[in-house]
Design an enzyme around this catalytic site. Structure first.
Site, PDB file in Angstrom:
ATOM      1  N   ASN A  14       5.360  -1.229   8.652  1.00 17.12           N
ATOM      2  CA  ASN A  14       5.305   0.057   7.954  1.00 17.12           C
ATOM      3  C   ASN A  14       6.675   0.741   8.011  1.00 17.12           C
ATOM      4  OD1 ASN A  14       4.214   2.463   6.742  1.00 17.12           O
ATOM      5  ND2 ASN A  14       2.242   1.999   7.673  1.00 17.12           N
ATOM      6  N   TYR A  59       8.125  -1.974  -2.411  1.00 15.65           N
ATOM      7  CA  TYR A  59       7.761  -0.601  -2.719  1.00 15.65           C
ATOM      8  C   TYR A  59       9.017   0.179  -3.119  1.00 15.65           C
ATOM      9  CZ  TYR A  59       5.351   3.954  -2.422  1.00 15.65           C
ATOM     10  OH  TYR A  59       4.810   5.193  -2.700  1.00 15.65           O
ATOM     11  N   SER A  80       1.028   4.208  10.174  1.00 12.03           N
ATOM     12  CA  SER A  80       1.718   5.303   9.470  1.00 12.03           C
ATOM     13  C   SER A  80       2.219   6.324  10.487  1.00 12.03           C
ATOM     14  CB  SER A  80       0.775   5.989   8.482  1.00 12.03           C
ATOM     15  OG  SER A  80       1.357   7.179   8.010  1.00 12.03           O
ATOM     16  N   PHE A 110      -1.461  10.238   4.393  1.00 11.89           N
ATOM     17  CA  PHE A 110      -2.735   9.671   3.917  1.00 11.89           C
ATOM     18  C   PHE A 110      -3.433  10.593   2.916  1.00 11.89           C
ATOM     19  CE2 PHE A 110      -3.971   6.609   7.656  1.00 11.89           C
ATOM     20  CZ  PHE A 110      -2.962   5.743   7.264  1.00 11.89           C
ATOM     21  N   ASN A 135      -4.838  -0.042   8.769  1.00  8.82           N
ATOM     22  CA  ASN A 135      -3.523   0.593   8.871  1.00  8.82           C
ATOM     23  C   ASN A 135      -3.528   1.573  10.036  1.00  8.82           C
ATOM     24  OD1 ASN A 135      -1.039   1.762   8.561  1.00  8.82           O
ATOM     25  ND2 ASN A 135      -1.405   2.566   6.511  1.00  8.82           N
ATOM     26  N   PHE A 143       1.726   2.730  -2.914  1.00 11.17           N
ATOM     27  CA  PHE A 143       2.137   2.938  -4.307  1.00 11.17           C
ATOM     28  C   PHE A 143       0.937   3.348  -5.149  1.00 11.17           C
ATOM     29  CE2 PHE A 143       3.115   1.650  -8.661  1.00 11.17           C
ATOM     30  CZ  PHE A 143       4.283   2.373  -8.860  1.00 11.17           C
ATOM     31  N   LYS A 200      -1.830  -3.832   9.807  1.00 15.52           N
ATOM     32  CA  LYS A 200      -0.473  -3.414   9.475  1.00 15.52           C
ATOM     33  C   LYS A 200       0.121  -2.675  10.656  1.00 15.52           C
ATOM     34  CE  LYS A 200       2.338  -1.415   5.791  1.00 15.52           C
ATOM     35  NZ  LYS A 200       2.323  -0.942   4.402  1.00 15.52           N
ATOM     36  N   GLY A 251      12.267  -3.031   2.978  1.00 15.48           N
ATOM     37  CA  GLY A 251      13.646  -3.113   2.530  1.00 15.48           C
ATOM     38  C   GLY A 251      13.995  -4.227   1.581  1.00 15.48           C
ATOM     39  N   ASN A 302       2.715   9.385   9.825  1.00 16.36           N
ATOM     40  CA  ASN A 302       2.438  10.711   9.278  1.00 16.36           C
ATOM     41  C   ASN A 302       1.037  11.237   9.570  1.00 16.36           C
ATOM     42  OD1 ASN A 302       5.037  10.797   8.024  1.00 16.36           O
ATOM     43  ND2 ASN A 302       4.247   9.371   6.493  1.00 16.36           N
ATOM     44  N   THR A 303       0.258  10.499  10.372  1.00 16.56           N
ATOM     45  CA  THR A 303      -1.061  10.968  10.801  1.00 16.56           C
ATOM     46  C   THR A 303      -1.047  11.059  12.320  1.00 16.56           C
ATOM     47  OG1 THR A 303      -2.219   9.994   8.914  1.00 16.56           O
ATOM     48  CG2 THR A 303      -3.527  10.443  10.872  1.00 16.56           C
ATOM     49  N   ALA A 335       0.851  -1.193   0.000  1.00 14.97           N
ATOM     50  CA  ALA A 335       0.000   0.000   0.000  1.00 14.97           C
ATOM     51  C   ALA A 335       0.885   1.240   0.000  1.00 14.97           C
ATOM     52  CB  ALA A 335      -0.898  -0.001   1.231  1.00 14.97           C
ATOM     53  N   ASN A 388      -6.318  -1.322   1.663  1.00 16.55           N
ATOM     54  CA  ASN A 388      -5.762  -0.820   2.917  1.00 16.55           C
ATOM     55  C   ASN A 388      -6.547   0.413   3.356  1.00 16.55           C
ATOM     56  OD1 ASN A 388      -3.879   0.879   4.576  1.00 16.55           O
ATOM     57  ND2 ASN A 388      -2.487  -0.843   4.233  1.00 16.55           N
ATOM     58  N   ASN A 397       9.087   9.546   3.386  1.00 14.17           N
ATOM     59  CA  ASN A 397       7.853  10.204   2.955  1.00 14.17           C
ATOM     60  C   ASN A 397       7.054  10.652   4.170  1.00 14.17           C
ATOM     61  OD1 ASN A 397       4.936   8.942   3.186  1.00 14.17           O
ATOM     62  ND2 ASN A 397       6.361   7.200   3.088  1.00 14.17           N
ATOM     63  N   ARG A 398       6.351  11.739   3.980  1.00 10.57           N
ATOM     64  CA  ARG A 398       5.386  12.194   4.977  1.00 10.57           C
ATOM     65  C   ARG A 398       4.102  12.615   4.255  1.00 10.57           C
ATOM     66  NH1 ARG A 398       9.742  16.103   5.792  1.00 10.57           N
ATOM     67  NH2 ARG A 398       9.309  18.069   4.696  1.00 10.57           N
TER      68      ARG A 398
END
Length: 356
Positions: free
Chosen positions: A242, A314, A175, A114, A172, A63, A213, A293, A177-178, A61, A141, A110-111
């Site tokens: 993640n 990814y 992340s 969502f 999910n 991409f 996840k 990775g 970033n939320t 998820a 997701n 990345n940030r």
């Protein structure tokens, strides 16, 4: 497509990474469409959750966030495709720039936060792809809106609306970033969230398997709690893991201090160790998806031996292009033959005392 990438890939890497990401999705989405491909060798296939995976290599998820390129992604040879994260309402995500290449480290930060076109747009895309005969399972997701005060309501709505189109669903909560999202991994919050989503799925005519996840940055107590809740709640599986908020000392790129989630090569070792730990904590009773990775067949195979039934790509896919998929599948076949396994399922968890 692999030949096209060999020409376009170096040029794309000279552009803004988010622009390059969007260009890649559009090239797939508006390209020649579904591609007939050669069947995968039987040793790469396995059945999980009543679904057949022709090979264990999928796209993670993040991409294809809005399910725009599902068919063409399958056409590249993937065994399964996971789209999202999809939030109930459209939201733009965090301000740009929000994606940074760490090329020297084989990594990305990345940030995004969502960024999503929302459920309504995703529903239209998923309905369109369901009109095709896809060669492998399609995962969806689910995320929550940044401003939402009721996370459970967001995930319930996602399950209710998108569950009918999904071969499996993913909650999910990992992340970075939320704001506040990872707090949902605490035992009490997680148990309540899973139960809420399961209640929504119970209303569907056909209930897709439900996976969770998780983040790589967990305390020992977090790990034990997540494993216990996963087993007690009847979750179908875990995706490990993640992106990470950790910054290894080995990073060389000038972007290494950027805020956000780090993915790519630096995540391989810690995410694989975490995968092995969850295989032990869940006693091999839950299928695990290994992500983090992977850039070669050897690394994909290491995830499988550590306990992953499936693996996802990814960052390395971004750097190496579609040809990576075929190289990994061929390398996995060779590793199975070398170690005397008849198929992928026999190799899962081999590093935990299984016959090699």
């Amino acid at each position: 497509m692999a030949n096209l990438f060999s020409l376009a890939g170096p040029l794309l890497r000279l552009t803004d990474p988010e622009w390059a990401h969007r260009a890649a999705i559009r090239a797939l989405a508006y390209g020649p469409g579904l591609v007939q491909r050669r069947a995968d060798p039987p040793p790469l296939g396995q059945d999980l959750w009543g679904l057949h995976f022709p090979n264990p290599v999928g796209i993670a998820a993040g991409f294809d966030k809005d399910a725009e390129a599902v068919g063409p992604l399958f056409g590249l040879g993937l065994g399964f495709v996971e789209v999202g994260s999809i939030t109930p309402k459209p939201q733009p995500g965090n301000p740009r720039p929000r994606v940074f290449r760490l090329a020297e480290d084989g990594a990305v930060i990345n940030r995004y936060g969502f960024n999503s076109l929302g459920i309504e747009a995703a529903e239209k895309q998923l309905a369109r792809w369901r009109g095709h005969l896809l060669p492998g399972p399609l995962g969806v997701n689910l995320g929550k809106n940044k401003e939402s005060e009721d996370a459970a309501a967001d995930y319930r709505l996602g399950a209710e609306r998108l569950g009918p189109y999904a071969d499996y669903l993913v909650i999910n909560v990992s992340s970075p970033n939320t704001p506040g999202l990872r707090a949902l991994q605490s035992r009490e919050s997680l148990a309540g969230l899973i139960a809420a989503v399961q209640d929504s799925l119970a209303k569907l005519e056909k209930q897709p398997p439900l996976l969770l996840k998780i983040a790589p940055n967990l305390t020992e107590a977090d790990k034990n709690d997540i494993a216990a809740v996963a087993l007690e709640s009847g979750l179908s599986g875990l995706i490990v893991s993640n992106t990470t908020v950790a910054r290894p000392e080995s990073l060389r790129s000038r972007h290494k201090a950027e805020a956000g989630g780090l993915s790519g090569k630096p995540l391989f070792a810690p995410s694989t160790a975490l995968l092995a730990e969850f295989y032990r904590l869940t006693e091999g009773k839950l299928p695990l998806v290994g992500v983090g990775g992977i850039s070669s067949a050897e690394e994909a195979y290491a995830k499988i031996r550590a306990g992953a039934s499936l693996v996802q790509l990814y960052t390395a896919f971004v750097y190496q292009g579609p040809g990576l998929i075929g190289r990994i599948k061929q390398g996995l076949l060779e590793a199975l033959r070398r170690d005397g396994f008849a198929g992928i399922a026999e190799a899962v968890g081999a590093d935990h005392g299984k016959k090699a």
